[in-house]
Scaffold this active site. Structure first.
Site, PDB file in Angstrom:
ATOM      1  N   SER A  66       0.858  -1.176   0.000  1.00 38.08           N
ATOM      2  CA  SER A  66       0.000   0.000   0.000  1.00 38.08           C
ATOM      3  C   SER A  66       0.898   1.230   0.000  1.00 38.08           C
ATOM      4  O   SER A  66       2.063   1.163   0.416  1.00 38.08           O
ATOM      5  CB  SER A  66      -0.891   0.015   1.252  1.00 38.08           C
ATOM      6  OG  SER A  66      -1.511   1.278   1.437  1.00 38.08           O
ATOM      7  N   TYR A 122      -1.940  -1.161  10.303  1.00 39.35           N
ATOM      8  CA  TYR A 122      -1.987  -1.355   8.846  1.00 39.35           C
ATOM      9  C   TYR A 122      -0.718  -0.836   8.190  1.00 39.35           C
ATOM     10  O   TYR A 122      -0.062  -1.540   7.417  1.00 39.35           O
ATOM     11  CB  TYR A 122      -3.218  -0.645   8.287  1.00 39.35           C
ATOM     12  CG  TYR A 122      -3.352  -0.701   6.785  1.00 39.35           C
ATOM     13  CD1 TYR A 122      -3.800  -1.866   6.166  1.00 39.35           C
ATOM     14  CD2 TYR A 122      -3.065   0.398   5.989  1.00 39.35           C
ATOM     15  CE1 TYR A 122      -3.944  -1.927   4.781  1.00 39.35           C
ATOM     16  CE2 TYR A 122      -3.200   0.342   4.614  1.00 39.35           C
ATOM     17  CZ  TYR A 122      -3.643  -0.820   4.017  1.00 39.35           C
ATOM     18  OH  TYR A 122      -3.774  -0.871   2.641  1.00 39.35           O
ATOM     19  N   LYS A 153       2.284  -2.903   6.236  1.00 39.97           N
ATOM     20  CA  LYS A 153       2.569  -2.643   4.831  1.00 39.97           C
ATOM     21  C   LYS A 153       4.011  -2.194   4.618  1.00 39.97           C
ATOM     22  O   LYS A 153       4.622  -2.504   3.585  1.00 39.97           O
ATOM     23  CB  LYS A 153       1.580  -1.618   4.270  1.00 39.97           C
ATOM     24  CG  LYS A 153       0.138  -2.113   4.218  1.00 39.97           C
ATOM     25  CD  LYS A 153       0.003  -3.374   3.363  1.00 39.97           C
ATOM     26  CE  LYS A 153      -1.455  -3.791   3.186  1.00 39.97           C
ATOM     27  NZ  LYS A 153      -1.605  -4.986   2.313  1.00 39.97           N
TER      28      LYS A 153
END
Length: 291
Positions: free
Chosen positions: A143, A156, A160
């Site tokens: 991401s 998150y 990533k």
């Protein structure tokens, strides 16, 4: 270029979003696809849809965070489609909030899916790729949050960032082989990740879904790139053996700020410790780590 016509691919998170877009692109190119996802009901619907459209697919229910399930999933895919030569580690979740408000169980859940799932996928399929001795390719989905820090999604973003590092090392380790590696770092794409992850997190914590936050995030995602077009872009990158795949130029100045901060720290440092032997070896193209 005909590749990957006739090849078999294994795509995680294939029941929706980018995973479905990648699967559609592969099928359009003549590949056979094992569709892997934790959502068995949606997975069956997608498999039926793609089969009706002329695709050669098989549905493989899989929780990517369950390391013990990967071998059976890979065996099932290869029994149905033949030797797999393409692995797309696309499954992912977001979760948590500000770091000091993120429960440890949510942190671990996010990492178990977003990075441990990728490790399990590579650990399962890479030895098979090497045994087959044919052209193969691995795509890991990270991401822009794995390059540009994003607040309030610490779990998150951290997972990533780990995916980015993992993929860069994997690319370098496989550089002299016929196995390519690509890293997809998408910006905003019109997927269902907020809805599905919010439901899973609420179930994990035994609480209600934060409907207002989900609605706001879904409104942002709805303005994102078409997952099917992103899937086509991923196929192009695999064919060209392109490593880094980005979806939005808008992030370039934000990435520049991150890199400028790092470079500035080196430029302003006085070098008080002298040369670093590990760095010197790496500059010579040699590995400083003994194994």
């Amino acid at each position: 270029m005909n590749w990957p016509a006739g090849e078999a691919a294994f795509v995680t998170g294939a029941a929706s979003g980018i995973g479905l877009g990648i699967s559609r692109a592969l099928i359009a190119a003549g590949a056979k696809v094992a569709l892997a996802d934790i959502d068995e009901e949606r997975l069956a619907e997608v498999a039926e849809e793609l089969t009706a459209a002329g695709g050669v697919v098989t549905a493989v229910p899989l929780d990517v965070s369950d390391a013990g399930s990967w071998t059976a999933a890979a065996d099932r895919a290869e029994e149905a489609l033949g030797p797999v030569s393409i692995l797309c580690n696309n499954a992912g979740v977001n979760g948590g909030g500000p770091i000091d408000e993120t429960p440890l169980e949510v942190w671990r859940w996010v990492f178990s899916v977003n990075i441990e799932g990728q490790f399990s996928g590579v650990s399962t399929f890479l030895p098979r790729f090497k045994r087959h001795g044919r052209r193969a390719h691995i795509v890991n989905t990270a991401s822009m949050a794995g390059i540009v820090p994003m607040i309030h999604v610490g779990a998150y973003a951290s997972s990533k960032f780990a995916s980015v590092g993992f993929s860069m090392v994997l690319r370098d380790e496989l550089r002299e082989t016929g196995i390519g590696v690509s890293l997809l770092v998408p910006g905003t794409v019109a997927t269902r990740i907020t809805t599905t992850a919010a439901r899973a997190e609420a179930e994990l914590l035994g609480r209600e879904v934060k409907a207002e936050a989900v609605a706001a995030n879904n409104a942002m995602l709805a303005r994102g790139a078409d997952p099917d077009r992103v899937g086509e872009q991923v196929l192009e990158a695999m064919r060209e053996r392109q490593f880094l795949i980005v979806t939005h130029r808008d992030f370039e100045p934000l990435v520049g700020r991150v890199h400028a901060e790092i470079e500035r720290a080196f430029h302003e440092f006085d070098g008080r410790y002298g040369p670093d032997a590990a760095a010197q070896l790496m500059l010579q193209g040699r590995n400083p780590v003994s194994s």
